[in-house]
Design an enzyme around this catalytic site. Sequence first.
Site, short mmCIF file in Angstrom:
data_model
loop_
_atom_site.label_atom_id
_atom_site.label_comp_id
_atom_site.label_asym_id
_atom_site.label_seq_id
_atom_site.Cartn_x
_atom_site.Cartn_y
_atom_site.Cartn_z
N ASP A 132 0.87 -1.19 0.00
CA ASP A 132 0.00 0.00 0.00
C ASP A 132 0.90 1.23 0.00
O ASP A 132 1.74 1.40 0.89
CB ASP A 132 -0.91 -0.01 1.23
CG ASP A 132 -1.99 1.07 1.15
OD1 ASP A 132 -3.18 0.72 1.26
OD2 ASP A 132 -1.64 2.26 0.97
N ASP B 122 -3.59 2.36 -5.43
CA ASP B 122 -2.31 2.35 -4.70
C ASP B 122 -2.12 1.09 -3.85
O ASP B 122 -1.33 1.11 -2.92
CB ASP B 122 -2.17 3.62 -3.86
CG ASP B 122 -2.78 3.49 -2.47
OD1 ASP B 122 -3.81 2.82 -2.33
OD2 ASP B 122 -2.20 4.07 -1.54
N GLU B 123 -2.83 0.03 -4.18
CA GLU B 123 -2.84 -1.12 -3.29
C GLU B 123 -2.91 -2.43 -4.08
O GLU B 123 -3.68 -2.53 -5.03
CB GLU B 123 -4.11 -0.96 -2.45
CG GLU B 123 -4.24 -1.84 -1.28
CD GLU B 123 -5.62 -1.68 -0.63
OE1 GLU B 123 -6.30 -0.67 -0.86
OE2 GLU B 123 -6.01 -2.61 0.07
P1 TTP Z 1 -5.19 5.30 0.89
O1 TTP Z 1 -4.21 4.21 0.62
O2 TTP Z 1 -6.34 5.01 1.77
O3 TTP Z 1 -4.46 6.54 1.54
P2 TTP Z 1 -3.02 7.14 1.26
O4 TTP Z 1 -2.24 6.31 0.29
O5 TTP Z 1 -3.15 8.56 0.88
O6 TTP Z 1 -2.35 7.10 2.69
P3 TTP Z 1 -1.78 5.85 3.49
O7 TTP Z 1 -0.33 6.12 3.64
O8 TTP Z 1 -2.53 5.86 4.77
O9 TTP Z 1 -2.05 4.62 2.66
O10 TTP Z 1 -5.78 5.85 -0.44
C1 TTP Z 1 -5.01 5.96 -1.65
C2 TTP Z 1 -5.35 7.24 -2.37
O11 TTP Z 1 -6.75 7.29 -2.60
C3 TTP Z 1 -5.02 8.49 -1.60
O12 TTP Z 1 -3.68 8.91 -1.79
C4 TTP Z 1 -6.01 9.47 -2.11
C5 TTP Z 1 -7.20 8.64 -2.52
N1 TTP Z 1 -8.27 8.80 -1.50
C6 TTP Z 1 -9.28 9.72 -1.74
O13 TTP Z 1 -9.32 10.34 -2.81
N2 TTP Z 1 -10.24 9.90 -0.79
C7 TTP Z 1 -10.24 9.24 0.41
O14 TTP Z 1 -11.12 9.45 1.25
C8 TTP Z 1 -9.18 8.29 0.65
C9 TTP Z 1 -9.13 7.53 1.95
C10 TTP Z 1 -8.23 8.11 -0.33
MG MG Z 2 -2.10 4.21 0.54
#
Ligand code: TTP
Ligand code: MG
Length: 420
Positions: free
Chosen positions: A22, A130-131
């Site tokens: 992730d 992103d996962e």
């Molecule tokens: P996530 O993997 O949930 O968040 P992240 O990568 O920003 O942070 P983390 O380090 O905790 O993993 O989500 C991936 C992307 O999805 C994030 O960069 C932006 C988008 N996203 C949104 O647009 N709205 C949201 O509410 C969330 C949770 C994520």
């Molecule tokens: Mg993320």
Amino acid sequence: MVEGERLPGAPTPEERVVLHVDMDCFYASCERKREPRLRGEPVVVGMGYEAGETTGAVATASYKARDFGVESAQAISTALERLPRRAEHPEDPETAHYRPVDLDYYEDVAADVKAILHDLADTVREVSVDEAYMDVTDRTDWSVAEGFARHVKQRIEREVGVPASVGVAPNMSTAKIASDYDKPDGLVVVPPDDVAGFLAPIDVADVHGVGPVRARELREMGIETAGDLADADPYELTAAFGERGRELHERARGRDERPVEPKGDPKSLSRESAFDGPEDDHDRVLEQALALADAVAERATRKDALYRTIGVKVVTPPFDVNTRARSLPGPVDEPDLVREVAEELLAEFEGESVRKVGVRVSNLSFTADEQAKLGGFKDAATDEGGADGDTDVRDSPTADRASERASERDPEGQASLRDF
Ligand code: TTP
Ligand code: MG
């Protein structure tokens, strides 16, 4: 240990090596990749946000910005109260750089990350931008799993320039919790014997499949942690939550036998890139398109995809989207042909100013039929057996070598974010 009915010596599902990758504050990391001066600085990426405005919601915030209480889904106006705009207070370190979402760019970065994952694992399940999960049982061993995971992280960091957190466990749900456990830049390995101990203190809300509502219900039953959930009476959980209750009980005990399976195959594969301003030099447009053609063809090869339609997209000022596509007599995997057809289709736009150019292959079939590749384009054209018949009507497969014109709306525009 209960081996059930498995033959002695046969690998149990618990011996699988599953990675969950992730990306850290992904959109913000992409902005830092594009604009290296943002590295180490608080960054907030806003959805429905435009430079200088106060509207929109936070898509993500860098970890530094999170320390000030900025978080996903928050109103930009709230974020601005906690962390004002750097542009307006250039000397104040307790401010952030705000940027609007640019999904096309993030998709491109994500595609580069996923390419590395596919290179390092036979089975990859892409979950979101992103996962992803990887099953690397055949590529590594528990004794060296940590080194393998570090290698995955380092390749992403070195080759793409964005940070990832990785969890390693014998199954998907534990690997996901592990990747989240030590973010950012995390690397958490949970070998089979450690699963129960690792999960026990985890907040029940973090168990895969427990949403905020169910977490509250579980707490009302006195279940606060995954350990409590694992110790709960499965009959009581089934009475309260049906079959789902049993499943959660299993997950909390670290049992999850779901195989890592790739998600549905994409309808098309494409890449596009924008010029800094309107580009009048056809040679430059062509050069860019050929690079995109190579990237798309490489992705198709990597996914074992044969394509039957090759297309280009040309955006001309102000925002006119033109797509042209040519369907081939049969499915192929021919990078040179992608270049050739892209060049021919682009010839029509010589003398026009271009803002953006893209290349796409579609009408995909996912056969492992190597004949088409080895036999070349001509053989493939007659090798109807190579196609799985699952052609996409929107690609008008019967329009052999006919260019189709479409304006404004790409016929496949809704197929996937990755498509253009
Ligand atoms: P996530 O993997 O949930 O968040 P992240 O990568 O920003 O942070 P983390 O380090 O905790 O993993 O989500 C991936 C992307 O999805 C994030 O960069 C932006 C988008 N996203 C949104 O647009 N709205 C949201 O509410 C969330 C949770 C994520
Ligand atoms: Mg993320």
